[in-house]
Design an enzyme around this catalytic site. Structure first.
Site, short mmCIF file in Angstrom:
data_model
loop_
_atom_site.label_atom_id
_atom_site.label_comp_id
_atom_site.label_asym_id
_atom_site.label_seq_id
_atom_site.Cartn_x
_atom_site.Cartn_y
_atom_site.Cartn_z
N TYR A 130 11.71 3.31 -7.82
CA TYR A 130 10.91 4.72 -8.14
C TYR A 130 10.56 4.50 -9.38
O TYR A 130 9.75 4.81 -9.71
CB TYR A 130 10.88 5.81 -7.02
CG TYR A 130 9.81 6.11 -7.07
CD1 TYR A 130 8.13 5.54 -6.58
CD2 TYR A 130 9.34 7.44 -7.75
CE1 TYR A 130 6.96 6.66 -6.65
CE2 TYR A 130 8.36 8.06 -7.76
CZ TYR A 130 6.60 7.89 -7.23
OH TYR A 130 6.39 8.94 -7.73
N1 LIG Z 1 3.48 13.22 -3.96
C1 LIG Z 1 4.31 13.92 -5.58
O1 LIG Z 1 4.54 14.55 -5.63
C2 LIG Z 1 3.70 12.66 -6.36
C3 LIG Z 1 3.97 12.73 -7.74
C4 LIG Z 1 4.32 11.61 -9.05
C5 LIG Z 1 3.74 10.71 -7.89
N2 LIG Z 1 3.30 10.61 -7.52
C6 LIG Z 1 1.83 9.43 -6.66
O2 LIG Z 1 0.72 9.91 -6.16
C7 LIG Z 1 0.55 8.37 -5.31
C8 LIG Z 1 -0.08 9.07 -4.77
O3 LIG Z 1 0.88 9.31 -3.83
P1 LIG Z 1 1.34 10.21 -2.28
O4 LIG Z 1 2.22 11.44 -2.82
O5 LIG Z 1 -0.38 10.73 -2.41
O6 LIG Z 1 1.10 9.38 -1.49
P2 LIG Z 1 0.97 9.66 0.22
O7 LIG Z 1 0.68 10.35 0.53
O8 LIG Z 1 2.01 8.46 0.81
O9 LIG Z 1 -0.46 8.32 -0.35
C9 LIG Z 1 -0.13 7.34 -0.69
C10 LIG Z 1 -1.33 6.58 -0.83
O10 LIG Z 1 -1.31 5.04 -1.07
C11 LIG Z 1 -1.71 4.19 0.21
N3 LIG Z 1 -0.88 3.11 -0.17
C12 LIG Z 1 0.38 3.06 0.31
N4 LIG Z 1 0.39 1.52 -0.15
C13 LIG Z 1 -0.36 0.75 -0.59
C14 LIG Z 1 -0.65 -0.35 -0.65
N5 LIG Z 1 0.17 -1.75 -0.73
N6 LIG Z 1 -2.37 -1.16 -0.46
C15 LIG Z 1 -3.44 0.61 -0.81
N7 LIG Z 1 -3.09 1.47 -0.90
C16 LIG Z 1 -1.69 1.48 -0.19
C17 LIG Z 1 -1.92 5.59 0.68
O11 LIG Z 1 -2.07 4.38 2.00
P3 LIG Z 1 -2.17 3.47 3.67
O12 LIG Z 1 -1.17 3.51 3.87
O13 LIG Z 1 -2.69 3.68 4.51
O14 LIG Z 1 -2.64 1.77 2.69
C18 LIG Z 1 -1.68 5.82 1.12
O15 LIG Z 1 -3.42 6.11 0.74
C19 LIG Z 1 1.36 7.64 -5.65
O16 LIG Z 1 1.35 6.42 -6.74
C20 LIG Z 1 2.95 8.29 -6.08
O17 LIG Z 1 4.08 7.94 -6.60
C21 LIG Z 1 2.88 11.26 -6.28
#
Ligand SMILES: NC(=O)c1ccc[n+]([C@@H]2O[C@H](COP(=O)([O-])OP(=O)(O)OC[C@H]3O[C@@H](n4cnc5c(N)ncnc54)[C@H](OP(=O)(O)O)[C@@H]3O)[C@@H](O)[C@H]2O)c1
Length: 233
Positions: A130
């Site tokens: 990651y």
């Molecule tokens: N939450 C945190 O604490 C955190 C911290 C730092 C960075 N981030 C980053 O923020 C971003 C969003 O994270 P999140 O926490 O909201 O994660 P999440 O709840 O798992 O949501 C991820 C989103 O990305 C979509 N997605 C995943 N794989 C995909 C693919 N191959 N093609 C198209 N869409 C895809 C998912 O929809 P589907 O599954 O329907 O495709 C979902 O809408 C990520 O890049 C993560 O690394 C999050």
């Protein structure tokens, strides 16, 4: 953004989730238009971008947010698991950047936000793949920003700490400075509006991680050794 009157093209793989998301915007002044897309498929990314352009016009802003996280056990290093994370987080974002940059440079304007993570600052135990994917995104954005600016295109990197989402709902440990997703979304919009390069939040956690980034290896490994010992207890 739909609350502020924007038309938002939103993409993800799950069609039902997207439909529900679009329906939530019905009472708002803007709207959400869903596009089913798996960003690991480069041809499909290009096609969907063309569909968005012909249906709604070339976007003003693009936020590349899709990504995922699975812990990778260093002592049982699983190449498929690690490469799966690189494929979605790093290669997927690269697939999206190509048509977006092409369209924005041809028009001479546009703003791009790439969601990386504070976990991309340094190698953290359990997050080797990651962290590598996010460090790769940060480096990519640093390189691209000055190359795109003369073409009227502003690229920002978005480095969140912990944000409450379905992804972090899976975590069993106590997450420091956990932030609500609506607040995080606002920070992203405000940050992109200001055109600054790095949009990092929550601020206090970001400063702490910046300190960690400056630590010499001797101190840094003392710290991460403690983390490893605690997780193995
Ligand atoms: N939450 C945190 O604490 C955190 C911290 C730092 C960075 N981030 C980053 O923020 C971003 C969003 O994270 P999140 O926490 O909201 O994660 P999440 O709840 O798992 O949501 C991820 C989103 O990305 C979509 N997605 C995943 N794989 C995909 C693919 N191959 N093609 C198209 N869409 C895809 C998912 O929809 P589907 O599954 O329907 O495709 C979902 O809408 C990520 O890049 C993560 O690394 C999050």
């Amino acid at each position: 953004m739909a609350e502020d009157g924007w038309t938002v093209a939103a993409s993800a793989r799950s069609e039902t989730d997207l439909q529900e998301f679009a329906a939530e915007a019905a009472p708002l002044s803007g709207r959400i238009v869903p596009y089913v897309l798996d960003i690991s498929d480069g041809d499909r990314v290009r096609q969907v971008f063309l569909d968005i352009e012909s249906g709604l016009g070339l976007p003003d802003w693009v936020v590349l947010n899709a990504g995922t996280h699975r812990p990778v056990d260093g002592a049982k290093f699983d190449a498929d698991l690690a490469l799966g994370l690189i494929q979605t987080n790093l290669a997927g974002s690269i697939h999206c950047l190509a048509p977006v940059i092409e369209g924005f440079v041809a028009r001479g304007s546009g703003r791009i936000g790439v969601v990386a993570s504070l976990a991309g600052y340094r190698g953290l135990p359990g997050a080797s793949a990651y962290g590598a994917s996010k460090a790769g995104l940060i480096n990519l954005c640093e390189a691209l920003r000055p190359e795109l600016l003369p073409h009227g295109v502003t690229l920002s990197v978005i480095n969140p700490g912990f944000v409450r989402t379905p992804l972090t709902d899976r975590n069993t440990f106590k997450m420091p400075f956990l932030m609500d997703v609506d607040v995080a979304a606002r920070r992203i919009v405000e940050g992109m509006d200001s055109r600054r390069f790095e949009i990092a939040f929550p601020r206090r956690f970001a400063w702490l991680m910046k300190l960690v980034r400056l630590m010499p290896y001797a101190i840094f490994f003392m710290l991460t050794k403690i983390i490893v010992a605690r997780t193995q207890d």
